[in-house]
Motif scaffolding. Structure first.
Motif, PDB file in Angstrom:
ATOM      1  N   ASP A  62     -51.401  20.842  35.180  1.00  0.00           N
ATOM      2  CA  ASP A  62     -50.216  21.677  35.013  1.00  0.00           C
ATOM      3  C   ASP A  62     -50.564  23.132  34.716  1.00  0.00           C
ATOM      4  N   VAL A  77     -52.074  27.051  35.557  1.00  0.00           N
ATOM      5  CA  VAL A  77     -51.851  28.027  36.629  1.00  0.00           C
ATOM      6  C   VAL A  77     -53.222  28.466  37.129  1.00  0.00           C
ATOM      7  N   ASP A 116     -53.433  27.681  43.157  1.00  0.00           N
ATOM      8  CA  ASP A 116     -52.006  27.988  43.304  1.00  0.00           C
ATOM      9  C   ASP A 116     -51.788  29.368  43.897  1.00  0.00           C
ATOM     10  N   TYR A 117     -52.677  30.308  43.564  1.00  0.00           N
ATOM     11  CA  TYR A 117     -52.515  31.694  43.997  1.00  0.00           C
ATOM     12  C   TYR A 117     -53.877  32.281  44.364  1.00  0.00           C
ATOM     13  N   ALA A 136     -43.836  35.125  36.687  1.00  0.00           N
ATOM     14  CA  ALA A 136     -43.077  34.176  37.510  1.00  0.00           C
ATOM     15  C   ALA A 136     -43.266  32.743  37.018  1.00  0.00           C
ATOM     16  N   GLU A 137     -44.498  32.404  36.624  1.00  0.00           N
ATOM     17  CA  GLU A 137     -44.775  31.046  36.160  1.00  0.00           C
ATOM     18  C   GLU A 137     -43.996  30.712  34.887  1.00  0.00           C
ATOM     19  N   ARG A 138     -43.780  31.689  34.049  1.00  0.00           N
ATOM     20  CA  ARG A 138     -43.039  31.447  32.814  1.00  0.00           C
ATOM     21  C   ARG A 138     -41.586  31.076  33.100  1.00  0.00           C
ATOM     22  N   ARG A 162     -40.597  29.182  35.788  1.00  0.00           N
ATOM     23  CA  ARG A 162     -40.472  27.956  36.568  1.00  0.00           C
ATOM     24  C   ARG A 162     -39.698  26.913  35.773  1.00  0.00           C
ATOM     25  N   VAL A 163     -38.809  26.207  36.472  1.00  0.00           N
ATOM     26  CA  VAL A 163     -37.937  25.227  35.816  1.00  0.00           C
ATOM     27  C   VAL A 163     -38.712  24.192  34.996  1.00  0.00           C
ATOM     28  N   ARG A 206     -41.225  24.495  33.252  1.00  0.00           N
ATOM     29  CA  ARG A 206     -41.664  25.080  31.990  1.00  0.00           C
ATOM     30  C   ARG A 206     -40.476  25.444  31.097  1.00  0.00           C
ATOM     31  N   TYR A 213     -37.139  24.103  31.389  1.00  0.00           N
ATOM     32  CA  TYR A 213     -36.149  23.060  31.143  1.00  0.00           C
ATOM     33  C   TYR A 213     -36.335  22.283  29.840  1.00  0.00           C
TER      34      TYR A 213
END
Length: 222
Positions: free
Chosen positions: A124, A126, A171-172, A192-194, A196-197, A199, A201
């Motif tokens: 999980d 990045v 990932d990038y 952007a990663e912060r 993400r749903v 992370r 939800y």
């Protein structure tokens, strides 16, 4: 008396920056931290290579003997490790786990083989691949460091070809054409990663659960 639900600390985010040797990972990482505005913890790697000029033990790397490093491997104390040109590089396991559990983000700057080991254990995270504009630019950087013979540099270039092919497992991908631009691109990825749903939800799920509990308790009181 109504009980209060104690929330657990939000788990930190693991950010892994890697790429071929000589691509400028350390320079980009240092520039990110020097600019400030970061709220993640840098995880210092462990290595058996000799310090370069200006490097400080416990700040740039933990410099240890080969015997000490191999003991850590045998006892399962390394999150990842890799061997390059007769030297080991790796990340202590417990430090990363404890820091993430406390709610702090962790930034790892490691080699490609090590990043793939981390990916298996912590998928999980990045994963960001720092790549040179081309192989000639990479060779010029290695020569410019003046720390290795041409034989070693050619070995690193050969290894870089294999490592760049592993970019597909990340990932990038960020091109390190200019350090400031590379830093900006990495910061954009982290922002952007912060959002993400997956992370975000869990916080909302906890909020909704608390609201349902409150409504239920209020209904009982009525």
């Amino acid at each position: 008396m109504k009980g209060t639900k104690q929330s657990m600390p939000k788990r930190g985010m693991l950010i892994v920056l890697s790429g071929p040797s000589g691509v400028g990972k350390g320079t980009v990482r240092k520039a990110m931290f020097d600019q400030g505005g970061t709220d993640f913890q840098y995880s210092i790697s462990m290595t058996t290579r000799q310090p370069r000029e200006g490097e400080v033990n416990g700040k740039d790397y933990f410099f240890v003997s080969k015997e000490t490093f191999e003991h850590n491997i045998e006892t399962g104390e390394m999150l990842e490790y890799a061997q390059y040109v007769d030297n080991y590089y790796g990340t202590p396991m417990q430090y990363v786990k404890d820091t993430l559990a406390s709610g702090k983000d962790v930034f790892l700057e490691i080699e490609v083989n090590g990043a793939m080991q981390v990916r298996e254990k912590m998928p999980d995270g990045v994963f960001i691949f720092l790549t040179p504009p081309d192989l000639m630019a990479l060779k010029q950087r290695l020569v410019g460091r003046g720390t290795e013979t041409m034989t070693v540099i050619n070995e690193r270039i050969h290894q870089a070809v294999t490592e760049i092919k592993m970019m597909r497992n990340y990932d990038y991908a960020v091109v390190n054409d200019k350090v400031d631009l590379a830093v900006d691109r990495i910061r954009e990825i982290i922002r952007a990663e912060r959002l993400r749903v997956p992370r975000v939800y869990p916080d909302y799920a906890q909020m909704l659960e608390s609201k349902q509990v409150t409504e239920t308790e209020n209904g009982k009181d009525a």
